[in-house]
Design a protein around this motif. Structure first.
Motif, PDB file in Angstrom:
ATOM      1  N   CYS A 129      36.160  35.639  60.006  1.00  0.00           N
ATOM      2  CA  CYS A 129      35.367  34.555  59.423  1.00  0.00           C
ATOM      3  C   CYS A 129      35.257  34.777  57.920  1.00  0.00           C
ATOM      4  CB  CYS A 129      33.983  34.510  60.060  1.00  0.00           C
ATOM      5  SG  CYS A 129      34.018  34.396  61.867  1.00  0.00           S
ATOM      6  N   ALA A 130      36.179  34.204  57.174  1.00  0.00           N
ATOM      7  CA  ALA A 130      36.266  34.444  55.734  1.00  0.00           C
ATOM      8  C   ALA A 130      35.677  33.281  54.950  1.00  0.00           C
ATOM      9  CB  ALA A 130      37.721  34.666  55.325  1.00  0.00           C
ATOM     10  N   ILE A 131      34.998  33.620  53.864  1.00  0.00           N
ATOM     11  CA  ILE A 131      34.458  32.609  52.957  1.00  0.00           C
ATOM     12  C   ILE A 131      35.137  32.695  51.601  1.00  0.00           C
ATOM     13  CG2 ILE A 131      32.323  31.713  51.921  1.00  0.00           C
ATOM     14  CD1 ILE A 131      30.750  32.850  54.126  1.00  0.00           C
ATOM     15  N   GLY A 132      35.983  33.661  51.395  1.00  0.00           N
ATOM     16  CA  GLY A 132      36.698  33.784  50.136  1.00  0.00           C
ATOM     17  C   GLY A 132      36.393  35.102  49.464  1.00  0.00           C
ATOM     18  N   ASP A 133      37.310  35.533  48.616  1.00  0.00           N
ATOM     19  CA  ASP A 133      37.125  36.768  47.868  1.00  0.00           C
ATOM     20  C   ASP A 133      36.054  36.585  46.794  1.00  0.00           C
ATOM     21  OD1 ASP A 133      39.114  37.970  49.364  1.00  0.00           O
ATOM     22  OD2 ASP A 133      40.693  37.323  47.963  1.00  0.00           O
ATOM     23  N   LYS A 134      35.499  37.689  46.358  1.00  0.00           N
ATOM     24  CA  LYS A 134      34.432  37.624  45.357  1.00  0.00           C
ATOM     25  C   LYS A 134      34.920  37.024  44.049  1.00  0.00           C
ATOM     26  CE  LYS A 134      31.824  41.529  47.203  1.00  0.00           C
ATOM     27  NZ  LYS A 134      31.279  42.887  46.934  1.00  0.00           N
ATOM     28  N   GLY A 135      36.165  37.260  43.722  1.00  0.00           N
ATOM     29  CA  GLY A 135      36.678  36.756  42.457  1.00  0.00           C
ATOM     30  C   GLY A 135      37.285  35.372  42.547  1.00  0.00           C
ATOM     31  N   GLN A 136      37.178  34.749  43.679  1.00  0.00           N
ATOM     32  CA  GLN A 136      37.797  33.434  43.879  1.00  0.00           C
ATOM     33  C   GLN A 136      36.772  32.357  43.580  1.00  0.00           C
ATOM     34  OE1 GLN A 136      39.576  33.030  47.687  1.00  0.00           O
ATOM     35  NE2 GLN A 136      40.456  31.036  47.281  1.00  0.00           N
ATOM     36  N   GLY A 137      36.834  31.793  42.366  1.00  0.00           N
ATOM     37  CA  GLY A 137      35.836  30.826  41.950  1.00  0.00           C
ATOM     38  C   GLY A 137      35.918  29.501  42.679  1.00  0.00           C
ATOM     39  N   SER A 138      37.081  29.157  43.231  1.00  0.00           N
ATOM     40  CA  SER A 138      37.245  27.863  43.880  1.00  0.00           C
ATOM     41  C   SER A 138      36.794  27.866  45.339  1.00  0.00           C
ATOM     42  CB  SER A 138      38.709  27.431  43.816  1.00  0.00           C
ATOM     43  OG  SER A 138      39.536  28.384  44.465  1.00  0.00           O
ATOM     44  N   SER A 139      36.332  29.004  45.807  1.00  0.00           N
ATOM     45  CA  SER A 139      35.905  29.094  47.199  1.00  0.00           C
ATOM     46  C   SER A 139      34.679  28.226  47.430  1.00  0.00           C
ATOM     47  CB  SER A 139      35.605  30.548  47.581  1.00  0.00           C
ATOM     48  OG  SER A 139      35.143  30.628  48.908  1.00  0.00           O
ATOM     49  N   ILE A 140      34.487  27.791  48.670  1.00  0.00           N
ATOM     50  CA  ILE A 140      33.336  26.985  49.029  1.00  0.00           C
ATOM     51  C   ILE A 140      32.064  27.807  48.836  1.00  0.00           C
ATOM     52  CG2 ILE A 140      33.530  27.679  51.447  1.00  0.00           C
ATOM     53  CD1 ILE A 140      32.573  24.901  52.239  1.00  0.00           C
ATOM     54  N   ASN A 141      30.984  27.178  48.373  1.00  0.00           N
ATOM     55  CA  ASN A 141      29.749  27.924  48.132  1.00  0.00           C
ATOM     56  C   ASN A 141      29.023  28.194  49.445  1.00  0.00           C
ATOM     57  OD1 ASN A 141      27.782  25.694  48.682  1.00  0.00           O
ATOM     58  ND2 ASN A 141      28.827  24.783  46.916  1.00  0.00           N
ATOM     59  N   LEU A 142      28.127  29.168  49.427  1.00  0.00           N
ATOM     60  CA  LEU A 142      27.459  29.627  50.637  1.00  0.00           C
ATOM     61  C   LEU A 142      26.578  28.559  51.261  1.00  0.00           C
ATOM     62  CD1 LEU A 142      26.473  33.282  49.623  1.00  0.00           C
ATOM     63  CD2 LEU A 142      28.530  32.469  50.798  1.00  0.00           C
ATOM     64  N   GLN A 143      25.967  27.708  50.432  1.00  0.00           N
ATOM     65  CA  GLN A 143      25.109  26.662  50.977  1.00  0.00           C
ATOM     66  C   GLN A 143      25.902  25.685  51.836  1.00  0.00           C
ATOM     67  OE1 GLN A 143      25.234  27.633  47.845  1.00  0.00           O
ATOM     68  NE2 GLN A 143      23.161  28.208  47.183  1.00  0.00           N
ATOM     69  N   ASP A 144      27.100  25.326  51.368  1.00  0.00           N
ATOM     70  CA  ASP A 144      27.942  24.417  52.142  1.00  0.00           C
ATOM     71  C   ASP A 144      28.422  25.061  53.443  1.00  0.00           C
ATOM     72  OD1 ASP A 144      27.622  22.532  50.213  1.00  0.00           O
ATOM     73  OD2 ASP A 144      29.536  22.917  49.210  1.00  0.00           O
ATOM     74  N   VAL A 145      28.738  26.357  53.379  1.00  0.00           N
ATOM     75  CA  VAL A 145      29.166  27.064  54.584  1.00  0.00           C
ATOM     76  C   VAL A 145      28.039  27.109  55.603  1.00  0.00           C
ATOM     77  CG1 VAL A 145      29.996  29.251  55.510  1.00  0.00           C
ATOM     78  CG2 VAL A 145      30.822  28.450  53.307  1.00  0.00           C
ATOM     79  N   LEU A 146      26.825  27.380  55.148  1.00  0.00           N
ATOM     80  CA  LEU A 146      25.673  27.422  56.046  1.00  0.00           C
ATOM     81  C   LEU A 146      25.448  26.066  56.696  1.00  0.00           C
ATOM     82  CD1 LEU A 146      23.237  28.955  57.198  1.00  0.00           C
ATOM     83  CD2 LEU A 146      21.954  28.271  55.147  1.00  0.00           C
ATOM     84  N   LEU A 147      25.540  25.007  55.906  1.00  0.00           N
ATOM     85  CA  LEU A 147      25.357  23.658  56.446  1.00  0.00           C
ATOM     86  C   LEU A 147      26.443  23.312  57.452  1.00  0.00           C
ATOM     87  CD1 LEU A 147      23.868  20.963  56.422  1.00  0.00           C
ATOM     88  CD2 LEU A 147      25.295  20.269  54.475  1.00  0.00           C
ATOM     89  N   LEU A 148      27.683  23.685  57.135  1.00  0.00           N
ATOM     90  CA  LEU A 148      28.790  23.387  58.038  1.00  0.00           C
ATOM     91  C   LEU A 148      28.690  24.203  59.321  1.00  0.00           C
ATOM     92  CD1 LEU A 148      31.316  21.631  58.153  1.00  0.00           C
ATOM     93  CD2 LEU A 148      32.612  23.526  57.186  1.00  0.00           C
ATOM     94  N   GLU A 149      28.309  25.470  59.211  1.00  0.00           N
ATOM     95  CA  GLU A 149      28.146  26.318  60.390  1.00  0.00           C
ATOM     96  C   GLU A 149      27.040  25.768  61.289  1.00  0.00           C
ATOM     97  OE1 GLU A 149      29.644  29.469  62.562  1.00  0.00           O
ATOM     98  OE2 GLU A 149      30.294  28.856  60.555  1.00  0.00           O
ATOM     99  N   PHE A 150      25.951  25.358  60.689  1.00  0.00           N
ATOM    100  CA  PHE A 150      24.842  24.773  61.435  1.00  0.00           C
ATOM    101  C   PHE A 150      25.263  23.479  62.127  1.00  0.00           C
ATOM    102  CE2 PHE A 150      21.450  21.602  61.440  1.00  0.00           C
ATOM    103  CZ  PHE A 150      20.474  22.235  62.198  1.00  0.00           C
ATOM    104  N   SER A 151      25.946  22.601  61.398  1.00  0.00           N
ATOM    105  CA  SER A 151      26.325  21.293  61.940  1.00  0.00           C
ATOM    106  C   SER A 151      27.334  21.417  63.074  1.00  0.00           C
ATOM    107  CB  SER A 151      26.896  20.413  60.818  1.00  0.00           C
ATOM    108  OG  SER A 151      25.973  20.269  59.763  1.00  0.00           O
TER     109      SER A 151
END
Length: 307
Positions: free
Chosen positions: A153-175
């Motif tokens: 379950c990857a959200i992106g590397d720390k240095g990857q600025g184009s990765s989805i932000n954590l708030q969007d991931v939380l909302l998507l995981e919840f939905s």
């Protein structure tokens, strides 16, 4: 003398009350199940099934991504549906076929399993996931394991600025989790409807709801570094422990999001209608009502209906 007798009586009452409260609490959490062989057998089934499911699902997901199809992400939901359906058909009669802490948590909330059994199931699922990913890491080509982060379950590397932000991931995981619960689990935990549709159809709906959630999370976001909704905290934990690195970025989301969805789902499910809509033939037909209000229906036809 009377004071001593009173203290003895009240002291005995206190001890009795404490023992009664303790016994009631142990019954409430289902502590007796810990000492039954069948409970441990079911937990062992959950462990083996979860490990096999993680190994199979991840292998097929990586194979789909490595295929030469123009859009391999469309193949993943179909693979998820087939695999989950097969596992449910086999495992549900043995242990309930949870293979996911989310399903176990909801089952505990709704009183389908005891808290003691739920804890054993979640522990077994986490251990099974770790074993499954250990086997996968041992046999998978290191380059593939690095490229796809062992299918975790990857959200992106720390240095990857184009990765989805954590708030969007939380909302998507919840939905996505709420979608699976509302569509699949509502049917699976309804004894009457499950009996009417049949066991294979219930497994079909649950597997389809998971596949639909995977499809939505993969096609809607399209963000680099994001592997889609986890939908199974045990899966995210196993891959993170075995692969590490970027898989720990925002790992808490794959636990908090689904469990928030479980609580919201439970709060809504206890107030769902117990009885479906009753059809009344033509009584509230819109056209007939409109004609009646317009005066096109003779008054004598209404009078004739009166007693």
């Amino acid at each position: 003398m009377n004071d001593q007798l009173s203290m003895a009586v009240h002291g005995g009452d206190t001890k009795f009350h404490d023992k009664f409260s303790e016994s009631k609490f142990l019954t409430f959490i289902g502590a007796h199940e810990i000492f039954t062989v069948e409970t441990w057998k079911a937990a062992l089934v959950e462990l083996i099934a979860t490990g096999a499911l993680m190994f199979t699902l991840t292998s097929c997901t990586v194979a789909c991504l490595e295929s030469h199809e123009s859009n391999p992400k469309l193949l993943i939901p179909f693979a998820v549906f087939i695999i989950v359906f097969l596992f449910l058909i086999v495992i549900v009669p043995l242990s309930g076929g949870h293979m996911n802490p989310i399903f176990t948590f909801v089952a505990a909330l709704k009183g389908i399993v005891t808290l003691s059994r739920a804890l054993l199931y979640v522990l077994a699922q986490c251990i099974g996931s770790i074993i499954g990913f250990f086997v996968l890491k041992s046999v998978m080509e290191p380059k593939l394991a690095h490229t796809y982060s062992l299918g975790g379950c990857a959200i992106g590397d720390k240095g990857q600025g184009s990765s989805i932000n954590l708030q969007d991931v939380l909302l998507l995981e919840f939905s996505c989790t709420l979608l699976v619960l509302f569509v699949g689990i509502t049917l699976a935990f309804d004894k009457k409807r499950s009996k009417e549709l049949g066991f294979p159809m219930v497994c079909f709906v649950v597997a389809a709801s998971l596949a639909l959630a995977v499809f939505l999370s993969l096609t809607v976001t399209r963000r680099p570094g994001y592997a889609g909704a986890g939908l199974n905290p045990a899966r995210c934990l196993g891959s993170a422990l075995l692969h590490g690195g970027s898989l720990w970025n925002g790992h808490w989301i794959f636990w908090v999001g689904p469990f928030l969805a479980c609580i919201i789902y439970y709060s809504v499910s206890i107030s769902l209608p117990k009885k479906g809509l009753n059809w009344v033939d033509g009584e509230y037909d819109i056209f007939n009502l409109a004609m009646g209000f317009c005066g096109t229906i003779p008054n004598n036809s209404v009078l004739n209906d009166l007693p």
